[in-house]
Structure formats: structure tokens, C-alpha cells
Design an enzyme around this catalytic site. Structure first.
Site, PDB file in Angstrom:
ATOM      1  CG  ASP A   1      -1.926   1.034   1.313  1.00 52.20           C
ATOM      2  OD1 ASP A   1      -2.837   0.990   0.479  1.00 52.20           O
ATOM      3  OD2 ASP A   1      -1.850   1.913   2.203  1.00 52.20           O
TER       4      ASP A   1
ATOM      5  CD  GLU B   1      -2.067   2.470  -3.649  1.00 50.55           C
ATOM      6  OE1 GLU B   1      -3.137   2.977  -3.990  1.00 50.55           O
ATOM      7  OE2 GLU B   1      -1.680   2.475  -2.462  1.00 50.55           O
TER       8      GLU B   1
HETATM    9  C1  GLC Z   1      -4.159   3.141  -0.520  1.00 54.09           C
HETATM   10  C2  GLC Z   1      -5.356   2.247  -0.412  1.00 54.09           C
HETATM   11  C3  GLC Z   1      -6.537   3.062   0.047  1.00 54.09           C
HETATM   12  C4  GLC Z   1      -6.220   3.653   1.379  1.00 54.09           C
HETATM   13  C5  GLC Z   1      -4.903   4.405   1.370  1.00 54.09           C
HETATM   14  C6  GLC Z   1      -4.409   4.622   2.758  1.00 54.09           C
HETATM   15  O1  GLC Z   1      -4.289   4.088  -1.509  1.00 54.09           O
HETATM   16  O2  GLC Z   1      -5.578   1.589  -1.613  1.00 54.09           O
HETATM   17  O3  GLC Z   1      -7.713   2.318   0.094  1.00 54.09           O
HETATM   18  O4  GLC Z   1      -7.249   4.512   1.772  1.00 54.09           O
HETATM   19  O5  GLC Z   1      -3.880   3.721   0.713  1.00 54.09           O
HETATM   20  O6  GLC Z   1      -4.018   3.404   3.317  1.00 54.09           O
END
Ligand code: GLC
Ligand code: CA
Length: 538
Positions: A196, A238
Site C-alpha cells: 500500500d 502501489e
Molecule cells: C491506498 C489504499 C486506500 C487507502 C490508502 C491509505 O491508496 O488503496 O484504500 O485509503 O492507501 O491506506
């Protein structure tokens, strides 16, 4: 091209949002046993890897992306035993399972933070970021990224909600704890992680550099050395703020720091630049095509792509990029365009049956913290309700979080209780049972598409060459390797249009409209899609 192809290059990944997938015990919340009961459904689609959004113990301020205990399963999802069973069952069926790793921040209820708050000299104080004065950095969810804490008269940093304090990655003691957690799960037998917002762990807050910060590569390297090295796993980071060049660098080489990255350059194209996700503008297909061309060519032989249009943070792909008047056609068209490219395909739950976004009348029906915050902020600025709702209908994260639509019975077969988030009222029309019973359904098309990808090497290693690049209504491209030459076509046009295909057409590998005869000069109907094998040089 390396001799031995890494398994994850050929894998189809399916993202499960556990809260909304399948509820096994009638409490209205999806759970691990529910997921286990649906593994056949995934296997049959051609899924190789399941990615679970977070299931750790959490107060659920941000639906599990706020972790209270990394080593426990939240009881709403089940037990550690259920998790072990799910891993085992998934493996028995020849699939793998990856977890979501949220290590940029924790919940404010994590015991590290509870300790950290206690005093300036608490041993956990430096696990988080504390300053005497706030800076002007804003939170992704609106408002300041700094929250005042009276007890020690200082401010802590939270890039997301104030219940998600950012961890201090400059602290080696913290890093050690994180590596132990990562190794705990890998030792248990999971097959990797989706990491994440991992582009944020190299940040320099005082310099106001957040994504792709000065320490990012060094941090990823240490994580790799301490946890990933030598294991047969896959990792996908991500990285919303990362440049394409950095993405390529991080995912290339013999032992890449991460196997692939979610890069977001295609995602922000329906936003007014610089104004954030809620300021809408229509998508320009030429721009969209250019971004993909850049992704495909930059990463060719130099890194690896992940192919996605949707996830739990993004609206439903068909509502966003397709056309609901042609829901089935455009769902298939989008899949054709996306999964014809080089990279690892990701399916977000429900995409494979063409699930759509939702329009709730009442703001109270929305549960997402981001949506609730933005509604409040924009209302306070005097923006009319209708205008705010238009943005939420287009971009709100609950669009993709409504319960999964299994059939047309009560609550779409998702739960016998009261679902935690209302269903999309269209579940009687759009559901697995109905879609599967139709040979022309979306699911069967996805399945066939994945089979075609896996049985034709050109989808793995073929070069990406644009086709009809300047056409604003058609997305087309070739894939070409030494032996093979295919053309992928998808119409974004709600009218019929003429196209000319050069070269000899040898075979139609797949199409969303078999009634149309494929010729060198042809008229294609709205949202038409096909993949052709052709002969000749291009
Ligand atoms: C990422 C996740 C999202 C979350 C954020 C904070 O973007 O995909 O759902 O709110 O991180 O953890
Ligand atoms: Ca449940």
C-alpha cells in the site's frame, strides 16, 4: 527476455475486497469463510493469484487500511485458523494468495501509537512523526496532515485520516519491527504482497517531498534484502506518485526491488489537472492512448507493468470508461484493450460480470471516510449538494465497494443479514448467476481472453505498436514478436464507424460481436472489440 519466465508474468490476479465479497455468517460483512466458499468461481475464471485487501485487526476507519495489529486477523473476517485454511485451500486448488501490506501508517489504536503518544521520551515516540509546529502539507482525505495532541503539546503527521498516523521510516527500530511482521506472513506461506502507498516510505516531510522521496530506493532495497530475497513470491507496489522512469527502474533487472508497480498515470486523466480527483473533466481518448503507449514502450524489456483499470479506490471501469447503454459490449471491450497489453492482468471483483457504479440519494448511505470528508468540506465551501453528489457518483470509492452481486435473491446472495453498505439496486439485472447462464456473458469472455493470453506467447513478449493512433474514438494496437503478429481493437464510439485493417487477416482470436464479419474494410458497431492474428510486416 530471460529464459525462465517468472510465474507472475503469466498470472491473472483477482482483487478481493473482503468486506464486500461474500458473507458466510449473516452479520452483513464479508469474511474469510465466505471467500473460501467461492474459490471455485475464481479458479474457473482463470485466476492464478488472489489479492486480499487488508484483513488484519483494525478499527476500520479506512476499512482495514488502518491496522491495529499486524499479526492478527480482525474478528469480523474470522480467525487466524480461517486464514490458514484459506491459504491451504487456495494452494490446493493451484492458486496463490497475496496480502495487502500497509506499512506507511498504522491505526492510531496500534499499541505503538498509544505508547508513542504518552511522552516525548517514550521508547515508541520515534515510531511516528511528531513536530512542534504543523506545516502546510494536506491530508489525502482533506484538511491538514497534522493533528494536534494536547498531551505532549505537539503535532503528529497523517497523510490519510487522523486515525492513520504515518510511521517514521527513518527509525531503524521501526524498520526492524516491520521486517519481522513481513517475514511472519511470508513464513506462514502467503505468496507475496501488494504494498500500500509504498512510494511514500522514502519521504522527507520537512522538505515536503512525499512520493518518490530521497530514501525510497534504499528503503525498498533493505525491505527486499530483509524479507523478499530468495523467496518464490510476487510483490506489487502501489505507487500513485511515482514517475514512469522510476517505476521502470524499480521493477527491472535480475532481482527487481519490486516485481511490478501500480502506476497511476492513466487514472487521473478525467480530472482537471492540479485540482484533485473530484474536479471532473471528460476523458480524452487520445491522451488515454498516449499514456498507455508510454507505459508499454518505456517498460518494454525494462521493468514490468500491472494492467488495471479499477480497484477498491477507483470507480467501476465500465461506468467510468465504458457506456452503460452498452454495458456488456463495453465491459468486454475494455477488457480486450487492457489485457491485450504487456503486463500482469488485474481483475477487481465484479469487473468480470460488468458490475457498475452506484448512485445513492442520501449521503448517509455512503460509508467511505474519503467521501464523507469531502462532502463535509465541499458543503462548507457552499458547493450545492447536487454538484458534490455528481462528483461522488463519478469518483467516490463506494462505487466499487458495494456488496458483490451473486444472484437475484435477497441482498444479491451476498448476505442473509443487513449488508454493511447498501447494495447496488441493479443486482437483479447484473449478477453472477445471470451472467454465467448467458454464453455471451462478460465472465465467459474474460475467461476466454485469459486463455488466449496464456496460450499465445506474443501477449507476453510482443512489442506494442499503436494502430490508428490519431483516431479519437478507437483504441488499437499491435503486439508483435518474431513469430506472431496480432492486432487488438476496441471502439470507444457509441456510433458505428469505418475502419481499415492492413495486411492479411488470418484468424479472429476473440471478438465481442461474432456476427460482424471481419474484413480489411469494415464497419464496426458501437464498442466493438476484437483481437486478430494477421500476416505481414508493420
Ligand atoms: C491506498 C489504499 C486506500 C487507502 C490508502 C491509505 O491508496 O488503496 O484504500 O485509503 O492507501 O491506506
Ligand atoms: Ca460475516
Amino acid at each position: 527476455m530471460e529464459k525462465e519466465v517468472k510465474w507472475w508474468k503469466n498470472a491473472v490476479v483477482y482483487q478481493i475486497y473482503p468486506l464486500s465479497f461474500m458473507d458466510s455468517n449473516g452479520d452483513g460483512i464479508g469474511d474469510l469463510s465466505g471467500i473460501q466458499s467461492k474459490l471455485d468461481y475464481l479458479k474457473n475464471l482463470g485466476v492464478d493469484v488472489i489479492w486480499l485487501s487488508p484483513v488484519y485487526e483494525s478499527p476500520m476507519d479506512d476499512n482495514g487500511y488502518d491496522i491495529k495489529n499486524y499479526l492478527a486477523i480482525d474478528k469480523i473476517f474470522g480467525t487466524m485458523e480461517d486464514m490458514k485454511n484459506l491459504i491451504e485451500k487456495t494452494h490446493q486448488m493451484g492458486m496463490r494468495l497475496i496480502m495487502d501490506l500497509v506499512i506507511n501508517h498504522t491505526s492510531d489504536e496500534h499499541h505503538w501509537f498509544l505508547e508513542s503518544k504518552k511522552s516525548n521520551d517514550n521508547p515508541y515516540r520515534d515510531f511516528y512523526v511528531w513536530r512542534d509546529q504543523p506545516s502546510e502539507i494536506g491530508s489525502v482525505f482533506g484538511g491538514s496532515a497534522w493533528e494536534y495532541d494536547e498531551h505532549t503539546d505537539s503535532y503528529y503527521f497523517h497523510l490519510f485520516s487522523k486515525k492513520q498516523p504515518d510511521l517514521n521510516w527513518d527509525n531503524p527500530k521501526l524498520r526492524e519491527k516491520i521486517y519481522a511482521i513481513v517475514n511472519f506472513w511470508l513464513d506462514m506461506g502467503i505468496d507475496g504482497f501488494r504494498l500500500d502507498v509504498i512510494d511514500l516510505i522514502g519521504k522527507d516531510i520537512d522538505q515536503k517531498i512525499l512520493s518518490d522521496g530521497p530514501h525510497l530506493k534504499k528503503r525498498l532495497k533493505e525491505l527486499y534484502d530483509q524479507c523478499f530475497q530468495g523467496r518464490d513470491i510476487m510483490t506489487v507496489g502501489e505507487m500513485p506518485g511515482l514517475s514512469l522512469e522510476s517505476a521502470a527502474a524499480i521493477t527491472s533487472g535480475k532481482n527487481p526491488l519490486l516485481d511490478m508497480i501500480f502506476q497511476f498515470s492513466h487514472i487521473s486523466l478525467d480530472e482537471i489537472p492540479g485540482k484533485g480527483k473530484w474536479a471532473l473533466r471528460p476523458l480524452d481518448l487520445i491522451e488515454f492512448k498516449n499514456v498507455f503507449e508510454k507505459l508499454q514502450t518505456t517498460m518494454f524489456n525494462h521493468g514490468w507493468n500491472s494492467l488495471f483499470l479499477a480497484n477498491h479506490d477507483q470507480p467501476r471501469a465500465v461506468s467510468r470508461y465504458g457506456n452503460l447503454a452498452y454495458r456488456v459490449e463495453s465491459s468486454k471491450m475494455l477488457a480486450t484493450i487492457l489485457y491485450g497489453m504487456q503486463g500482469t492482468p488485474y481483475v477487481y471483483q465484479g469487473e468480470e460480470i460488468g458490475m457498475t457504479g452506484v448512485k445513492f440519494d442520501n449521503i448517509d448511505q455512503y460509508k467511505d471516510i474519503e467521501t464523507k470528508n469531502i462532502y463535509q468540506i465541499l458543503s462548507n465551501q457552499g458547493i450545492p449538494h447536487e454538484e458534490i453528489m455528481a462528483s461522488i457518483y463519478a469518483k467516490g470509492r463506494d462505487n466499487s465497494r458495494t456488496p458483490f452481486q451473486w444472484d437475484d435473491s435477497r441482498n444479491a446472495g451476498f448476505s442473509t443479514g443487513n449488508p454493511w453498505l447498501d447494495l447496488n439496486p441493479n443486482y437483479k439485472e447484473i449478477n453472477v448467476k445471470k451472467d454465467l447462464s448467458n454464453p455471451d456473458g462478460v465472465y465467459h469472455y474474460f475467461k476466454k481472453l485469459f486463455q488466449i493470453r496464456k496460450s499465445n506467447q506474443v501477449f507476453l513478449d510482443g512489442k506494442f505498436i499503436p494502430f490508428m493512433k490519431d483516431n479519437p474514438e478507437l483504441f488499437g494496437y499491435y503486439r508483435k514478436n518474431k513469430k506472431d503478429f496480432v492486432l487488438i481493437i476496441g471502439s470507444f464510439n457509441d456510433q458505428s464507424m469505418q475502419i481499415e485493417i492492413p495486411g492479411k487477416i488470418l484468424e479472429v482470436l476473440i471478438t465481442n460481436n461474432p456476427t460482424i464479419e471481419v474484413t480489411n474494410k469494415m464497419e464496426i458497431p458501437p464498442y466493438y472489440a476484437c483481437i486478430l492474428r494477421i500476416k505481414g510486416d508493420q
